[in-house]
Design a protein around this motif. Structure first.
Motif, mmCIF file in Angstrom:
data_model
loop_
_atom_site.group_PDB
_atom_site.id
_atom_site.type_symbol
_atom_site.label_atom_id
_atom_site.label_comp_id
_atom_site.label_asym_id
_atom_site.label_seq_id
_atom_site.Cartn_x
_atom_site.Cartn_y
_atom_site.Cartn_z
ATOM 1 N N ALA A 82 -4.914 11.563 8.118
ATOM 2 C CA ALA A 82 -5.652 10.809 8.214
ATOM 3 C C ALA A 82 -5.435 9.532 7.004
ATOM 4 O O ALA A 82 -6.196 8.398 7.311
ATOM 5 N N ALA A 83 -5.163 9.512 5.550
ATOM 6 C CA ALA A 83 -5.148 9.017 4.645
ATOM 7 C C ALA A 83 -3.954 7.914 5.652
ATOM 8 O O ALA A 83 -4.422 6.732 5.288
ATOM 9 N N LEU A 84 -3.115 8.466 5.794
ATOM 10 C CA LEU A 84 -1.939 7.340 6.066
ATOM 11 C C LEU A 84 -2.179 6.146 7.847
ATOM 12 O O LEU A 84 -2.288 5.346 7.853
ATOM 13 N N GLY A 85 -3.173 7.775 8.783
ATOM 14 C CA GLY A 85 -4.419 6.846 9.753
ATOM 15 C C GLY A 85 -5.376 5.596 8.936
ATOM 16 O O GLY A 85 -5.065 4.148 9.732
ATOM 17 N N HIS A 86 -5.699 5.851 7.724
ATOM 18 C CA HIS A 86 -6.856 4.764 7.382
ATOM 19 C C HIS A 86 -6.103 4.250 6.836
ATOM 20 O O HIS A 86 -6.316 2.270 7.131
ATOM 21 N N ALA A 87 -4.899 3.743 6.402
ATOM 22 C CA ALA A 87 -3.651 2.816 5.951
ATOM 23 C C ALA A 87 -3.425 1.305 6.818
ATOM 24 O O ALA A 87 -3.543 0.563 6.617
ATOM 25 N N LEU A 88 -3.068 2.322 7.741
ATOM 26 C CA LEU A 88 -2.651 1.472 8.525
ATOM 27 C C LEU A 88 -3.854 0.868 9.496
ATOM 28 O O LEU A 88 -3.884 -0.487 10.000
ATOM 29 N N GLU A 89 -5.037 1.718 9.833
ATOM 30 C CA GLU A 89 -6.007 0.670 10.762
ATOM 31 C C GLU A 89 -6.226 -0.247 9.493
ATOM 32 O O GLU A 89 -6.967 -1.532 9.739
ATOM 33 N N THR A 90 -6.332 -0.225 7.979
ATOM 34 C CA THR A 90 -7.481 -0.871 7.514
ATOM 35 C C THR A 90 -6.331 -2.219 7.243
ATOM 36 O O THR A 90 -7.204 -2.952 6.616
ATOM 37 N N TYR A 91 -5.367 -1.878 6.362
ATOM 38 C CA TYR A 91 -4.394 -2.931 5.885
ATOM 39 C C TYR A 91 -4.050 -3.548 6.526
ATOM 40 O O TYR A 91 -2.335 -2.827 6.430
ATOM 41 N N ASP A 92 -4.175 -4.517 7.560
ATOM 42 C CA ASP A 92 -3.812 -5.175 8.341
ATOM 43 C C ASP A 92 -1.933 -5.826 7.928
ATOM 44 O O ASP A 92 -1.111 -5.861 9.129
ATOM 45 N N ASP A 93 -2.448 -6.595 7.466
ATOM 46 C CA ASP A 93 -1.234 -7.688 6.802
ATOM 47 C C ASP A 93 -0.397 -6.850 6.152
ATOM 48 O O ASP A 93 0.385 -7.837 5.643
ATOM 49 N N ILE A 105 0.674 -1.350 0.442
ATOM 50 C CA ILE A 105 0.425 0.230 0.116
ATOM 51 C C ILE A 105 0.912 1.240 0.058
ATOM 52 O O ILE A 105 1.945 1.298 0.816
ATOM 53 N N LEU A 106 0.571 2.342 -0.703
ATOM 54 C CA LEU A 106 1.177 3.217 -0.857
ATOM 55 C C LEU A 106 0.154 4.435 -0.450
ATOM 56 O O LEU A 106 -0.543 4.700 -1.064
ATOM 57 N N VAL A 107 1.259 5.109 0.428
ATOM 58 C CA VAL A 107 0.465 6.518 0.581
ATOM 59 C C VAL A 107 1.150 7.279 0.873
ATOM 60 O O VAL A 107 2.375 7.322 1.532
ATOM 61 N N ALA A 108 0.698 8.673 0.382
ATOM 62 C CA ALA A 108 1.661 9.978 -0.048
ATOM 63 C C ALA A 108 1.006 10.585 0.814
ATOM 64 O O ALA A 108 -0.198 10.905 1.927
ATOM 65 N N PHE A 109 2.183 11.331 1.577
ATOM 66 C CA PHE A 109 2.013 12.300 3.054
ATOM 67 C C PHE A 109 3.080 13.487 2.689
ATOM 68 O O PHE A 109 4.108 13.129 2.247
ATOM 69 N N ASP A 110 2.452 14.571 3.409
ATOM 70 C CA ASP A 110 3.246 15.059 3.745
ATOM 71 C C ASP A 110 2.950 16.722 4.810
ATOM 72 O O ASP A 110 3.474 17.033 4.828
ATOM 73 N N ALA A 142 9.966 11.770 9.814
ATOM 74 C CA ALA A 142 9.901 11.268 11.054
ATOM 75 C C ALA A 142 8.708 10.893 11.461
ATOM 76 O O ALA A 142 8.139 10.317 12.823
ATOM 77 N N ALA A 143 7.620 12.217 10.670
ATOM 78 C CA ALA A 143 6.557 12.865 11.484
ATOM 79 C C ALA A 143 5.828 11.281 11.294
ATOM 80 O O ALA A 143 4.509 10.551 12.179
ATOM 81 N N ALA A 144 6.343 10.856 10.021
ATOM 82 C CA ALA A 144 5.346 9.415 9.212
ATOM 83 C C ALA A 144 5.473 8.437 10.273
ATOM 84 O O ALA A 144 4.626 7.407 10.280
ATOM 85 N N ASN A 145 6.713 8.100 10.701
ATOM 86 C CA ASN A 145 6.876 7.062 11.641
ATOM 87 C C ASN A 145 6.943 7.283 12.901
ATOM 88 O O ASN A 145 6.129 6.409 13.585
ATOM 89 N N GLU A 146 6.768 8.494 13.312
ATOM 90 C CA GLU A 146 5.964 8.890 14.700
ATOM 91 C C GLU A 146 4.482 8.100 14.746
ATOM 92 O O GLU A 146 3.670 7.730 15.458
ATOM 93 N N ILE A 147 3.660 8.745 13.722
ATOM 94 C CA ILE A 147 2.197 7.945 13.575
ATOM 95 C C ILE A 147 1.886 6.234 13.368
ATOM 96 O O ILE A 147 1.302 6.193 13.937
ATOM 97 N N ALA A 148 2.921 5.910 12.639
ATOM 98 C CA ALA A 148 3.348 4.122 12.660
ATOM 99 C C ALA A 148 3.239 3.735 13.871
ATOM 100 O O ALA A 148 2.332 2.937 14.136
ATOM 101 N N ARG A 149 4.100 4.255 14.568
ATOM 102 C CA ARG A 149 4.599 4.128 15.698
ATOM 103 C C ARG A 149 3.387 3.642 17.336
ATOM 104 O O ARG A 149 2.648 3.320 17.282
ATOM 105 N N GLU A 150 1.906 5.076 17.048
ATOM 106 C CA GLU A 150 1.264 5.010 17.407
ATOM 107 C C GLU A 150 0.493 4.266 17.581
ATOM 108 O O GLU A 150 -0.381 3.354 18.250
ATOM 109 N N TYR A 151 0.221 3.058 16.117
ATOM 110 C CA TYR A 151 -0.647 2.672 15.912
ATOM 111 C C TYR A 151 0.432 0.896 16.164
ATOM 112 O O TYR A 151 -0.273 -0.484 15.296
ATOM 113 N N ASP A 152 1.384 1.083 16.553
ATOM 114 C CA ASP A 152 1.784 -0.213 16.155
ATOM 115 C C ASP A 152 2.459 -1.550 15.483
ATOM 116 O O ASP A 152 2.159 -1.919 15.018
ATOM 117 N N ARG A 153 2.804 -0.276 14.578
ATOM 118 C CA ARG A 153 3.514 -0.740 12.736
ATOM 119 C C ARG A 153 4.616 -0.365 12.606
ATOM 120 O O ARG A 153 4.976 0.885 12.698
#
Length: 156
Positions: free
Chosen positions: A17-28, A5-10, A70-81
């Motif tokens: 919101a798009a990154l959060g959606h991807a992290l929640e929706t695409y578990d595997d 899954i590709l998330v464009a992030f700025d 770094a912000a994207a990585n921090e968001i991913a850590r919040e989702y434990d991903r």
């Protein structure tokens, strides 16, 4: 086979919101986050008589890119991903599509301001370009920016 899954992030609210959606929706899935460092955003002039050197602007843009990743990585850590986060240089919309083609992306997720009418016509739309030209399906996560000044934001 793992889905990519590709998330464009700025770091805009829509891309968060798009990154959060991807992290929640695409578990595997493998979530690949892309920040496009667009030269049109950092090359030019700081003022009429205060031209800055392209090299200085590029260095500042690289610092911004590092902060965004770094912000994207921090968001991913919040989702434990964990995510794969990268930066590319180029025009935003074109680079997102090229990246999807070159990295065998199965699905693209990106934020959209959801503009309508003349604002959308004059500002263009990264989301529209990607949706029309992507080699794979695209999910647009719409943001609510009806009260936002369109001249103060990007055009995704």
């Amino acid at each position: 086979m793992t889905t990519a899954i590709l998330v464009a992030f700025d770091e805009s609210p829509q891309s968060v919101a798009a990154l959060g959606h991807a992290l929640e929706t695409y578990d595997d899935a493998t979530i690949r986050v892309l920040y496009v460092n667009d030269p049109w955003e950092w090359a030019g002039a700081d003022g009429i008589n205060d031209l800055f050197f392209a090299e200085d602007a590029f260095e500042r843009s690289q610092d911004v890119a590092s902060d965004v990743i770094a912000a994207a990585n921090e968001i991913a850590r919040e989702y434990d991903r964990e995510i794969v986060a990268e930066t590319e240089i180029g025009g935003t919309a074109e680079t997102i599509v090229s990246y999807a083609e070159d990295h065998d992306i199965d699905h693209v997720v990106l934020g959209s301001h959801g503009r309508r009418g003349l604002t959308r016509f004059f500002l263009g739309s990264v989301a529209q370009y990607v949706a029309k030209r992507s080699p794979t399906s695209v999910t647009l996560i719409r943001g609510d920016d009806a009260d936002e000044d369109p001249s103060s934001s990007d055009d995704t």
